[in-house]
Structures are given as C-alpha cells and as structure tokens.
Design an enzyme around this catalytic site. Structure first.
Site, PDB file in Angstrom:
ATOM      1  N   GLN A  74       0.847  -1.203   0.000  1.00 46.41           N
ATOM      2  CA  GLN A  74       0.000   0.000   0.000  1.00 46.41           C
ATOM      3  C   GLN A  74       0.874   1.242   0.000  1.00 46.41           C
ATOM      4  OE1 GLN A  74      -0.456   1.968   3.246  1.00 46.41           O
ATOM      5  NE2 GLN A  74      -1.355   3.561   1.954  1.00 46.41           N
ATOM      6  N   TYR A 120       0.856   5.690  -0.089  1.00 40.73           N
ATOM      7  CA  TYR A 120       0.195   6.999  -0.054  1.00 40.73           C
ATOM      8  C   TYR A 120       0.896   7.912  -1.050  1.00 40.73           C
ATOM      9  CZ  TYR A 120      -2.018   5.940   4.505  1.00 40.73           C
ATOM     10  OH  TYR A 120      -2.768   5.415   5.518  1.00 40.73           O
ATOM     11  N   ARG A 134      -7.499  12.404  15.559  1.00 41.20           N
ATOM     12  CA  ARG A 134      -8.014  11.336  16.432  1.00 41.20           C
ATOM     13  C   ARG A 134      -7.800  11.752  17.878  1.00 41.20           C
ATOM     14  NH1 ARG A 134      -4.505   7.617  12.967  1.00 41.20           N
ATOM     15  NH2 ARG A 134      -5.480   8.064  10.969  1.00 41.20           N
ATOM     16  N   HIS A 162     -11.493   4.644   5.517  1.00 42.91           N
ATOM     17  CA  HIS A 162     -10.314   4.478   6.373  1.00 42.91           C
ATOM     18  C   HIS A 162     -10.722   3.996   7.768  1.00 42.91           C
ATOM     19  CE1 HIS A 162      -6.053   5.654   5.509  1.00 42.91           C
ATOM     20  NE2 HIS A 162      -5.896   5.352   6.785  1.00 42.91           N
TER      21      HIS A 162
HETATM   22  C1  FMN Z   1      -4.526   1.286  13.230  1.00 48.27           C
HETATM   23  C2  FMN Z   1      -4.895   1.467  11.797  1.00 48.27           C
HETATM   24  C3  FMN Z   1      -3.930   1.853  10.900  1.00 48.27           C
HETATM   25  C4  FMN Z   1      -4.259   2.001   9.547  1.00 48.27           C
HETATM   26  N1  FMN Z   1      -3.271   2.308   8.657  1.00 48.27           N
HETATM   27  C5  FMN Z   1      -3.563   2.370   7.341  1.00 48.27           C
HETATM   28  C6  FMN Z   1      -2.549   2.597   6.395  1.00 48.27           C
HETATM   29  O1  FMN Z   1      -1.385   2.705   6.733  1.00 48.27           O
HETATM   30  N2  FMN Z   1      -2.904   2.671   5.092  1.00 48.27           N
HETATM   31  C7  FMN Z   1      -4.201   2.551   4.671  1.00 48.27           C
HETATM   32  O2  FMN Z   1      -4.471   2.625   3.478  1.00 48.27           O
HETATM   33  N3  FMN Z   1      -5.182   2.309   5.553  1.00 48.27           N
HETATM   34  C8  FMN Z   1      -4.904   2.212   6.872  1.00 48.27           C
HETATM   35  N4  FMN Z   1      -5.896   1.950   7.763  1.00 48.27           N
HETATM   36  C9  FMN Z   1      -7.262   1.738   7.299  1.00 48.27           C
HETATM   37  C10 FMN Z   1      -7.509   0.248   7.039  1.00 48.27           C
HETATM   38  O3  FMN Z   1      -6.784  -0.201   5.922  1.00 48.27           O
HETATM   39  C11 FMN Z   1      -9.000  -0.024   6.778  1.00 48.27           C
HETATM   40  O4  FMN Z   1      -9.465   0.855   5.791  1.00 48.27           O
HETATM   41  C12 FMN Z   1      -9.858   0.113   8.028  1.00 48.27           C
HETATM   42  O5  FMN Z   1      -9.169  -0.371   9.152  1.00 48.27           O
HETATM   43  C13 FMN Z   1     -11.143  -0.680   7.856  1.00 48.27           C
HETATM   44  O6  FMN Z   1     -11.970  -0.524   8.951  1.00 48.27           O
HETATM   45  P1  FMN Z   1     -12.072  -1.616  10.123  1.00 48.27           P
HETATM   46  O7  FMN Z   1     -10.801  -1.560  10.856  1.00 48.27           O
HETATM   47  O8  FMN Z   1     -13.220  -1.118  10.949  1.00 48.27           O
HETATM   48  O9  FMN Z   1     -12.330  -2.952   9.499  1.00 48.27           O
HETATM   49  C14 FMN Z   1      -5.594   1.784   9.120  1.00 48.27           C
HETATM   50  C15 FMN Z   1      -6.557   1.389  10.041  1.00 48.27           C
HETATM   51  C16 FMN Z   1      -6.214   1.214  11.362  1.00 48.27           C
HETATM   52  C17 FMN Z   1      -7.281   0.762  12.324  1.00 48.27           C
END
Ligand code: FMN
Length: 381
Positions: free
Chosen positions: A127, A129, A164, A278
């Site tokens: 992934q 950004y 957050r 996200h």
């Molecule tokens: C602690 C944490 C870190 C995350 N870091 C990223 C990231 O680095 N890149 C990204 O595209 N999404 C990131 N996300 C979003 C997740 O890929 C995803 O979209 C999201 O967790 C989905 O929701 P759920 O946790 O309720 O299933 C992160 C989510 C969490 C909870």
C-alpha cells in the site's frame, strides 16, 4: 478467556497492548460517528434465511487480480501493526499466507518491505500513499516490484489527516519530548508481556519503509511529523499517470466512497477500488461503507473489481458485504486485534473464524459458492 470471535481478540488486545497502542488501533477520528456507523449499518443488513437447499458443499475460493484465493478476504493495510507483536507484520503475513489470502503491507509499517517479503513465500500486496517526494515514491514502487509484490493498493483518502482525539488523550499524539516518551514508556511498562516481547525482543523499532528518509529521527513523534509534512494534499487524478507509468501490476485505489470517484478510478485504468472511509479514521460524519457500496458497485459494473472494508468483525459481515456488491473484503482492525492478542497464531485463528462464519452464513442462506452471493440473500428489514 479463550477467544472465539474477533471481539474476544479486541478484549485481549486491550489487555496486552500499551494504552497508547490500543487507542491508536481501536480509535476513529473526532467523535467516531463514522466508525460506529460502519459497524452498526453492517449489522443492520439482514440476511435471508433459507432451508432445504443441500448445503453440504460450500466453495469459498475465488480469483482476484489473477490470484487464486481460498476466500475473498485480504488483510488490509494497517500502519504500525508491527508494534502489536514482535516483528508483527511478518507474523501477520505468514498467517495470511497459511490461510491462502493476500496480506497488504502499509507504507507506514514497522517492518520494511524487504523483511516481510523475505518472511513469506507468496507475494504480498503493498500500500502506498501520495508522498510529496516523488523520487522517494519511485524508490518504494521499484522496491515493491523488485520484491515481487502482486498488487499495489494506492490510498487516496488521506490528503490531510483527520484528528483522532484518542491519540491525544493517550499520549501518542501531541506529547513530544521527554515527557511524551516517559508517558509511553510507562504505559509499555504496565504491559510486561508486550514490554518483553515487542519492546525488548522486537527491536529495532525503526519505521520500516520510511526509515531511510527519517534518518536519525526515529521516535513516534518524528514519524507522525513526517506523515503530516510529506503526504501530498495536492494529489489529483492526473497524478495517477505517474503511478500507472511506474507500476505495471494490478492497481487498486483505496478510499473511494462516491460513485463518481469510482468511475474516475476506472477511467484512469485502475484494476480495482476499495470502498473505504479508512475505518472511520478520516472524515468523521461520512456514510458507512455498507451504505456507500451498493451504488458504487452498480455504477462501475464490470469496469473494475470492487473491494470494501470498514467495520468487518465476522465472517457474517464478509458475506453481507459480498451480498451488497463487493468482490472482496479487507480486514483492518479485525486482524490488528488478533495480532495484538495472539501474534501469528491469533491472526491464523481469526482467519479460520472468518472462514467458518462465512460457511455458516452461506449454508443458512442456502448459498453454495461465493460467486452466487448477491442481493437475493438479503432480507428487507
Ligand atoms: C490502526 C490502523 C492503521 C491504519 N493504517 C492504514 C494505512 O497505513 N494505510 C491505509 O491505506 N489504511 C490504513 N488503515 C485503514 C484500514 O486499511 C482499513 O481501511 C480500516 O481499518 C477498515 O476498517 P475496520 O478496521 O473497521 O475494518 C488503518 C486502520 C487502522 C485501524
């Protein structure tokens, strides 16, 4: 407690992680309205119980982006997940490989691409950004290619970060300098297993892929400062040309919540999208992914593969999202909790639970193959 569900692993994660890390994993932005909506709206999707349909054989296998998968599930990118267990992303990638599903490594992982890909036999997803320094992006893309990554997930819903509150309250954000460090150190010391397993034996704690640009500034506050300063808010669809030129493998655009944006992603040649907010960590107040998904899936049709994430806490949720039009579902916190609660074994267990729950949901809706899941298995509420 013997964990038998994702939420049991959430409880374990809360017990095992230092407070600031649990809050980081569990939390959403602002008042966490969207985080709550993702979960609540998904649970409100009623399945249609059917009987007497010979469900003795159930097939979960599928193909996504040319890869054969044991089920239409992937471990989505979770930044800093590697701090939840010793060399955590390697453990999670191994669990995903064992379960026959893809693991997606975040740009902002604790373990670098090189370490994770060396730890598994199957290719992983990477992934990325949009980073201001395109040279550094190209370096990362070249590295992903050299390491055999089988898909690029390009996240577009973070041109600026959402706030957050829980990270500020826990001392992860806004608490810089010696006092901030001491506060987090104390929280780590209050979790002796984590302090031993990750704090001590899990070193180095350099921040994986971005370590080369962070140089000597390796603290968590340096990392967040780098993110704030280097994520590119000027990004537009035109920048996708750069990605497309540099990356010739499957390209999945993550963070789509609107049918017009989904069509724009198809127009720039993406192979897939992830309908995502996200996990409720960016713009609080936007709609849940369960509600956003159906019109997006309808708008894009077969132009690209529609994946989704947000609020998935069981295999039943996976089946619900497939019925709403997704071809695949990404887990976020679900695998993060499992990693914190039980390391590789925990993630393996959660993937088995998800699979078993999918089988039950399919059997009791009279569906024998994931390819047959559609809105006909949903009941009006
Ligand atoms: C602690 C944490 C870190 C995350 N870091 C990223 C990231 O680095 N890149 C990204 O595209 N999404 C990131 N996300 C979003 C997740 O890929 C995803 O979209 C999201 O967790 C989905 O929701 P759920 O946790 O309720 O299933 C992160 C989510 C969490 C909870």
């Amino acid at each position: 407690m013997t964990p038998v569900s994702v939420l049991d692993y959430r409880r374990l994660a809360k017990e095992r992680l230092p407070h600031f890390l649990f809050e980081y994993l569990d939390g959403g932005s602002y008042d966490q309205v969207t985080l709550g909506r993702n979960i609540a709206d998904l649970q409100d999707v009623a399945l249609r119980q059917r009987v007497m349909r010979d469900v003795s054989k159930i097939d979960l296998s599928c193909t996504l982006f040319g890869q054969s998968l044991a089920m239409p599930v992937a471990l989505g990118p979770v930044g800093l997940a590697g701090l939840s267990a010793r060399r955590g992303e390697v453990q999670a990638a191994r669990a995903a490989q064992k379960a026959g599903v893809p693991f997606c490594l975040s740009t902002v992982s604790a373990c670098a691409l090189d370490e994770v890909t060396r730890g598994v036999k199957q290719p992983i997803w990477f992934q990325l950004y949009m980073i201001r320094d395109r040279g550094f992006m190209k370096t990362l893309l070249d590295e992903a290619k050299a390491r055999g990554c089988s898909a690029l997930v390009f996240t577009v819903d973070m041109p600026v970060p959402g706030t957050r509150y829980r990270d500020y309250h826990s001392g992860l954000a806004g608490a810089s300098g010696v006092m901030g460090g001491l506060r987090r150190f104390w929280q780590g010391a209050c979790r002796p297993y984590w302090a031993w397993d990750v704090g001590l034996l899990g070193r180095p704690h350099s921040l994986g892929n971005v370590a080369p640009v962070l140089g000597k500034n390796t603290g968590l506050e340096d990392f967040f400062a780098w993110m704030r300063g280097n994520f590119d808010p000027s990004v537009t669809w035109r920048d996708l040309e750069f990605i497309r030129k540099t990356w010739d493998g499957p390209l999945i655009i993550k963070g789509i919540l609107d049918p017009e944006d989904a069509l724009a992603a198809a127009a720039v040649g993406a192979d897939g999208i992830v309908v995502s907010n996200h996990g409720g960590r960016q713009l609080d107040g936007v709609m849940s992914t369960a509600r956003a998904l159906p019109p997006i899936a309808e708008a894009v049709g077969d132009k690209l593969s529609v994946l989704v994430d947000g609020g998935v806490r069981s295999g039943l949720d996976v089946v619900r999202l497939l019925a709403l039009g997704a071809k695949g579902v990404l887990l976020g916190r679900a695998w993060g909790y499992a990693l914190a609660g039980g390391g590789e074994v925990g993630v393996t267990h959660v993937l088995k639970l998800i699979e078993a729950e999918m089988r039950v949901a399919m059997a009791l809706t009279g569906t024998t193959s994931v390819h047959k899941i559609d809105k006909s298995i949903l009941a009006p509420l």
